[in-house]
Design an enzyme around this catalytic site. Sequence first.
Site, short mmCIF file in Angstrom:
data_model
loop_
_atom_site.label_atom_id
_atom_site.label_comp_id
_atom_site.label_asym_id
_atom_site.label_seq_id
_atom_site.Cartn_x
_atom_site.Cartn_y
_atom_site.Cartn_z
N ASN A 149 0.84 -1.20 0.00
CA ASN A 149 0.00 0.00 0.00
C ASN A 149 0.88 1.25 0.00
O ASN A 149 2.05 1.17 0.35
CB ASN A 149 -0.90 0.00 1.24
CG ASN A 149 -2.08 -0.95 1.09
OD1 ASN A 149 -2.68 -1.02 0.03
ND2 ASN A 149 -2.41 -1.65 2.15
N CYS A 171 -5.72 -6.89 -3.26
CA CYS A 171 -6.10 -6.54 -1.90
C CYS A 171 -7.15 -7.54 -1.42
O CYS A 171 -7.99 -7.99 -2.21
CB CYS A 171 -6.67 -5.12 -1.86
SG CYS A 171 -7.24 -4.58 -0.23
N HIS A 172 -7.13 -7.86 -0.13
CA HIS A 172 -8.04 -8.89 0.38
C HIS A 172 -9.34 -8.34 0.94
O HIS A 172 -10.17 -9.10 1.44
CB HIS A 172 -7.33 -9.72 1.46
CG HIS A 172 -6.96 -8.95 2.68
ND1 HIS A 172 -5.73 -8.37 2.84
CD2 HIS A 172 -7.67 -8.64 3.80
CE1 HIS A 172 -5.69 -7.75 4.00
NE2 HIS A 172 -6.84 -7.89 4.60
N HIS A 201 -9.63 0.22 -1.25
CA HIS A 201 -10.07 0.67 0.07
C HIS A 201 -11.19 1.71 -0.01
O HIS A 201 -11.51 2.36 0.98
CB HIS A 201 -8.91 1.24 0.90
CG HIS A 201 -7.94 0.20 1.35
ND1 HIS A 201 -6.84 0.49 2.14
CD2 HIS A 201 -7.88 -1.14 1.13
CE1 HIS A 201 -6.16 -0.62 2.38
NE2 HIS A 201 -6.78 -1.62 1.77
#
EC number: 3.2.1.20
Length: 453
Positions: A149, A171-172, A201
Amino acid sequence: MATKIVLVGAGSAQFGYGTLGDIFQSRALYGSEIILHDINPVALAVTEKTAKDFLAKEDLPFIVSATTDRRTALRGAEFVIISIEVGDRFALWDLDWQIPQQYGIQQVYGENGGPGGLFHSLRIIPPILDICADVADICPDAWIFNYSNPMSRICTTVHRRFPELNFVGMCHEIASLERYLPEMLNTSFDNLSLRAGGLNHFSVLLDARYKDSGKDAYADVRAKAPDYFASLPGYSDILAYTRQHGKLVDTEGSTERHALGGKDSSYPWADRTLFKEILEKFHCMPITVDSHFGEYISWAGEVSDHRGILDFYTFYRNYLGGVQPKIELKLKERVVSIMEGILTDSGYEEAAVNIPNRGFIKQLPEFIAVEVPAIIDRKGVHGIQVDIPPGIGGLLSNQIAIHDLTAEAIIAGSRDLVIQALLVDSVNNQCRAIPELVDVMISRQQPWLNYLK
């Protein structure tokens, strides 16, 4: 020939062990050659020994080696997986939060958005560009998967500097849908067809349908989410449990409520008071919690769950760092599925990747990296167009100039563009103090920011 996979940052036990376990359980990758790379020779040697001991114990035919020489590691690579950080992560993160605060700027989290996200980007993207330069020179056809990130700023900058590279951000957060929706909707995850999208995000659920009936499931999500999330435990509850019982709570593959023995949260909408506002006012469900989603919104400070965010930071810093990872033969992250899809030409739909916007989100320009679903086949990763509601599109559009100026500031090494990137960010509420703030940050983070002139 065996598939060659390079793990950059493999000295990190959490990244190295987890990724190795994912690879070792894969049939399509069976017998692959795995090169471990890190700049820390001691940590790298530990990961290498652990991997080789595991392979010997399980009698698996993978080939594992390690090197601190990145160019050597990359020779012949077909897949490169990156997960790196620079310096003392938490000490630098504290500066990203505290110094802007001294100049009157309040941040929800300070990791990926706002001033903290900018300075994090300014530190970590240059070494990632160096890695990509070596890939472009040594193995230009390799697929590069990034876990570091700030994801969207990294991907945007890499694609601007190296447009020819196959660079995909992973990304999880999308996995939250698998954890919560089956319980909320009383159906199996396999019975749900879901689409989400936005920026990393900063994504929302866009469409949900029941596969067995073809009926819209989003109406049920909107109806049931308030009661479900209002009582779901959050990180304040997890931190309290950890302190009381002296052991970590394992939420992998389950909800926080199950992990805490069926208990409800100690207060309503834990970790999700901003989430609640988005759900009520924009009629879309974020796929992440306040600490992430709130980094990109100027008014998030008013409505975010600051208690939960601070307790998450405390839990993350004081407890997760003490966990001893181990290699397990089970799939935890989705990058292996993508590699399998490319090698086998599977044509499956991946739930979320971060790639340049090639018309996938109409409200955003092509240069910015967006988070969208994709089809995976032998030709690679092909994004799918998604329909973003106007209100969410407006929130996303606020990030266009920030990402543009961040990328240009890093590539040009320009202090002036850093100042501009802060001044166009609505999270920032200051003007005259910004040049001094930037100079203080450069001074305090000199080893990583001295390229800015």
